[in-house]
Design a protein around this motif. Structure first.
Motif, mmCIF file in Angstrom:
data_model
loop_
_atom_site.group_PDB
_atom_site.id
_atom_site.type_symbol
_atom_site.label_atom_id
_atom_site.label_comp_id
_atom_site.label_asym_id
_atom_site.label_seq_id
_atom_site.Cartn_x
_atom_site.Cartn_y
_atom_site.Cartn_z
ATOM 1 N N VAL A 1 15.183 61.166 40.370
ATOM 2 C CA VAL A 1 16.628 61.317 40.214
ATOM 3 C C VAL A 1 17.091 60.243 39.235
ATOM 4 N N ALA A 2 17.702 60.657 38.145
ATOM 5 C CA ALA A 2 18.116 59.722 37.100
ATOM 6 C C ALA A 2 19.197 58.778 37.607
ATOM 7 N N ASP A 3 19.303 57.633 36.941
ATOM 8 C CA ASP A 3 20.364 56.675 37.268
ATOM 9 C C ASP A 3 21.712 57.387 37.184
ATOM 10 N N CYS A 4 22.604 57.005 38.052
ATOM 11 C CA CYS A 4 23.860 57.740 38.171
ATOM 12 C C CYS A 4 25.038 56.778 38.246
ATOM 13 N N PRO A 5 26.234 57.281 37.955
ATOM 14 C CA PRO A 5 27.415 56.431 38.078
ATOM 15 C C PRO A 5 27.748 56.152 39.536
ATOM 16 N N GLY A 6 28.664 55.241 39.729
ATOM 17 C CA GLY A 6 29.056 54.901 41.109
ATOM 18 C C GLY A 6 28.591 53.489 41.410
ATOM 19 N N PRO A 7 28.709 53.094 42.657
ATOM 20 C CA PRO A 7 29.194 53.839 43.821
ATOM 21 C C PRO A 7 30.726 53.940 43.842
ATOM 22 N N VAL B 1 31.337 53.894 51.825
ATOM 23 C CA VAL B 1 30.989 53.857 50.408
ATOM 24 C C VAL B 1 29.950 54.945 50.130
ATOM 25 N N ARG B 2 30.159 55.692 49.059
ATOM 26 C CA ARG B 2 29.227 56.757 48.687
ATOM 27 C C ARG B 2 28.518 56.399 47.385
ATOM 28 N N CYS B 3 27.223 56.649 47.338
ATOM 29 C CA CYS B 3 26.485 56.382 46.104
ATOM 30 C C CYS B 3 25.318 57.353 45.975
ATOM 31 N N GLY B 4 24.932 57.628 44.732
ATOM 32 C CA GLY B 4 23.833 58.540 44.441
ATOM 33 C C GLY B 4 22.490 57.879 44.622
ATOM 34 N N ALA B 5 21.469 58.710 44.836
ATOM 35 C CA ALA B 5 20.126 58.205 45.101
ATOM 36 C C ALA B 5 19.524 57.491 43.905
ATOM 37 N N GLY B 6 19.945 57.850 42.694
ATOM 38 C CA GLY B 6 19.359 57.240 41.510
ATOM 39 C C GLY B 6 19.903 55.864 41.176
ATOM 40 N N LEU B 7 20.951 55.445 41.882
ATOM 41 C CA LEU B 7 21.538 54.131 41.630
ATOM 42 C C LEU B 7 20.561 53.027 42.016
ATOM 43 N N ARG B 8 20.436 52.011 41.199
ATOM 44 C CA ARG B 8 19.565 50.882 41.528
ATOM 45 C C ARG B 8 20.195 50.059 42.645
ATOM 46 N N LEU B 9 19.368 49.677 43.608
ATOM 47 C CA LEU B 9 19.871 48.932 44.761
ATOM 48 C C LEU B 9 20.546 47.623 44.353
ATOM 49 N N GLU C 1 23.975 41.913 52.468
ATOM 50 C CA GLU C 1 23.529 40.680 51.826
ATOM 51 C C GLU C 1 22.043 40.399 52.026
ATOM 52 N N GLY C 2 21.520 40.723 53.218
ATOM 53 C CA GLY C 2 20.116 40.451 53.500
ATOM 54 C C GLY C 2 19.154 41.234 52.630
ATOM 55 N N MET C 3 19.656 42.274 51.958
ATOM 56 C CA MET C 3 18.804 43.099 51.110
ATOM 57 C C MET C 3 18.779 42.615 49.667
ATOM 58 N N THR C 4 19.414 41.487 49.419
ATOM 59 C CA THR C 4 19.396 40.897 48.079
ATOM 60 C C THR C 4 17.957 40.661 47.640
ATOM 61 N N GLY C 5 17.676 41.028 46.400
ATOM 62 C CA GLY C 5 16.337 40.799 45.868
ATOM 63 C C GLY C 5 15.389 41.956 46.052
ATOM 64 N N ILE C 6 15.801 43.001 46.785
ATOM 65 C CA ILE C 6 14.948 44.181 46.923
ATOM 66 C C ILE C 6 15.147 45.059 45.695
ATOM 67 N N PRO C 7 14.088 45.367 44.974
ATOM 68 C CA PRO C 7 14.232 46.238 43.800
ATOM 69 C C PRO C 7 14.282 47.700 44.234
ATOM 70 N N GLY C 8 14.235 48.592 43.297
ATOM 71 C CA GLY C 8 14.181 50.005 43.630
ATOM 72 C C GLY C 8 15.530 50.673 43.582
ATOM 73 N N THR C 9 15.534 51.937 43.971
ATOM 74 C CA THR C 9 16.741 52.749 43.958
ATOM 75 C C THR C 9 17.286 52.927 45.367
ATOM 76 N N VAL C 10 18.518 53.408 45.449
ATOM 77 C CA VAL C 10 19.125 53.691 46.751
ATOM 78 C C VAL C 10 18.330 54.773 47.475
#
Length: 293
Positions: free
Chosen positions: A72-78, A90-98, A114-123
Motif C-alpha cells: 500500500v503506497a504512502d498516503c496522506p493523513g492522518p 484519529v483515522r490514518c491509512g495503512a501506507g502511512l509511516r508510523l 509515545e512508547g512506540m517512538t523509534g519503531i520504523p515501518g508503516t501503520v
C-alpha cells in the motif's frame, strides 16, 4: 491510473535488514479502485501474495522468491475524525509511516503512542504485527480497522471483532488472507510539549540500549513468558557474535544487524546458533519474531 506492477522487485531494497533476492512481482496499491484490479491480478497470476509495508520485520532469502508482493503506497493523513468523551478518534491509512503518525500526533497534542517512538515501518505493518514497545501496543489503541479481502472487498470491523496478541493480529470473521487498508485509533489529549518530551525520553533510552541506526529488523526473537530474549542471548554469549557479514548487535543481543555484506544464509545460521545455545544452557526455546521469507 492502472494498478502499478513492478517486475522482479529486490527485497534487499525493500527491507530494513537490506537482505533478500527478487520476488516475482510487486503490486503497488494507491487508490481504493486499485483493489479491484489487485483481486483480478492475484487470481490471474496464481502467485502467493505477501503484503509488505516498510519491510522492518522481514528476513528474506537470498534467492528468487515466487511471491507477489503487495504494498500500500504512502498516503496522506492522518486526520482527526471525532471525539468520544475524552478520547480523540484519529483515522490514518495503512501506507502511512508510523514515525509520521507519531510526529503528527505530537504536534497536535495527542497522547498514547509515545512508547512506540523509534519503531520504523508503516501503520498497516504495525497493526498486522500488533507492534509495540515500552508498555504500549498499537492494538490497545485501535477502535476500528478497515480491511480488504479479494472476495469480500473492503469492510470496517470494530475492535471487538479483532484479536490482538503478542506481535499478532487476527480476525475471527475473516480467517483467510487480508490487507489492512486503514485504521482508527483512540488517543488522549495533552500538551504538545509534554508529548514531545515523552517521545524524546523514549528515543533517548532506546538509542542507549538498542542499535536504532543500524541495518536491522528489530528484535529477532519473541520474549518468552516472564523472560527477556535479549538477556538469554547475552548470557549465552551471543552479543556481538558474528558470521560473515551478519552479527548480533553489541548493544542489544536480540538485534541482528547487517554489517554491509551480510546474507540471509549468514543471518539464519546465526539465529539457529543463538536458539541452540539458549536451549542448551537454559532449556528455553526461542521463537522468531522476525518473519522469514
Amino acid at each position: 491510473m492502472p494498478l502499478e506492477l513492478i517486475p522482479n522487485p529486490l527485497l534487499s531494497k525493500r527491507t530494513t535488514l537490506r537482505l533478500g533476492g527478487p520476488a516475482a512481482v510487486e503490486a503497488v496499491v494507491r487508490e481504493e479502485t486499485d483493489l479491484d484490479e489487485l483481486s483480478e491480478f492475484l487470481t490471474r497470476e496464481a502467485l502467493p501474495p505477501f503484503v509488505i509495508g516498510a519491510g522492518s520485520n522481514l528476513l528474506a532469502g537470498d534467492g528468487p522468491l515466487e511471491l507477489a508482493l503487495v504494498r500500500v503506497a504512502d498516503c496522506p493523513g492522518p486526520e482527526r475524525v471525532e471525539r468520544d468523551g475524552s478520547t480523540i478518534i484519529v483515522r490514518c491509512g495503512a501506507g502511512l509511516r508510523l514515525p509520521g503518525l507519531l510526529g503528527w500526533a505530537q504536534k497536535a497534542g495527542f497522547s498514547g503512542m509515545e512508547g512506540m517512538t523509534g519503531i520504523p515501518g508503516t501503520v498497516g505493518g504495525a497493526v498486522a504485527m500488533n507492534a509495540g514497545s515500552y508498555g504500549v501496543e498499537i492494538g490497545e489503541l485501535i477502535t476500528r480497522v478497515r480491511v480488504w479481502t479479494p472476495t469480500g472487498g473492503l469492510v470496517w470491523l470494530d475492535r471487538g471483532q479483532c484479536s490482538f496478541g503478542y506481535r499478532s493480529f487476527s480476525l475471527a470473521d475473516l480467517p483467510g488472507k487480508f490487507l489492512v487498508w486503514e485504521v482508527e485509533l483512540g488517543l488522549g489529549e495533552s500538551d504538545p510539549k509534554a508529548v514531545r518530551s515523552a517521545m524524546r525520553d523514549v528515543y533517548r533510552n532506546k538509542k542507549a540500549t538498542q542499535p536504532v541506526t543500524a541495518k536491522s529488523a528489530g528484535c529477532v526473537f519473541k520474549n518468552p513468558p516472564e523472560q527477556s530474549a535479549g538477556k538469554l542471548l547475552d548470557k549465552a554469549g551471543m552479543k556481538g557474535a558474528r558470521l560473515g557479514g551478519m552479527a548480533f548487535s553489541e548493544v542489544h543481543a536480540n538485534f541482528l544487524v547487517n554489517l554491509e555484506s551480510g546474507t540471509a544464509a549468514d543471518a539464519l545460521q546465526l539465529m539457529e546458533m543463538g536458539r541452540r545455545r539458549v536451549k542448551e544452557q537454559f532449556g528455553t526455546t526461542l521463537e522468531p519474531e522476525v518473519i522469514v521469507l
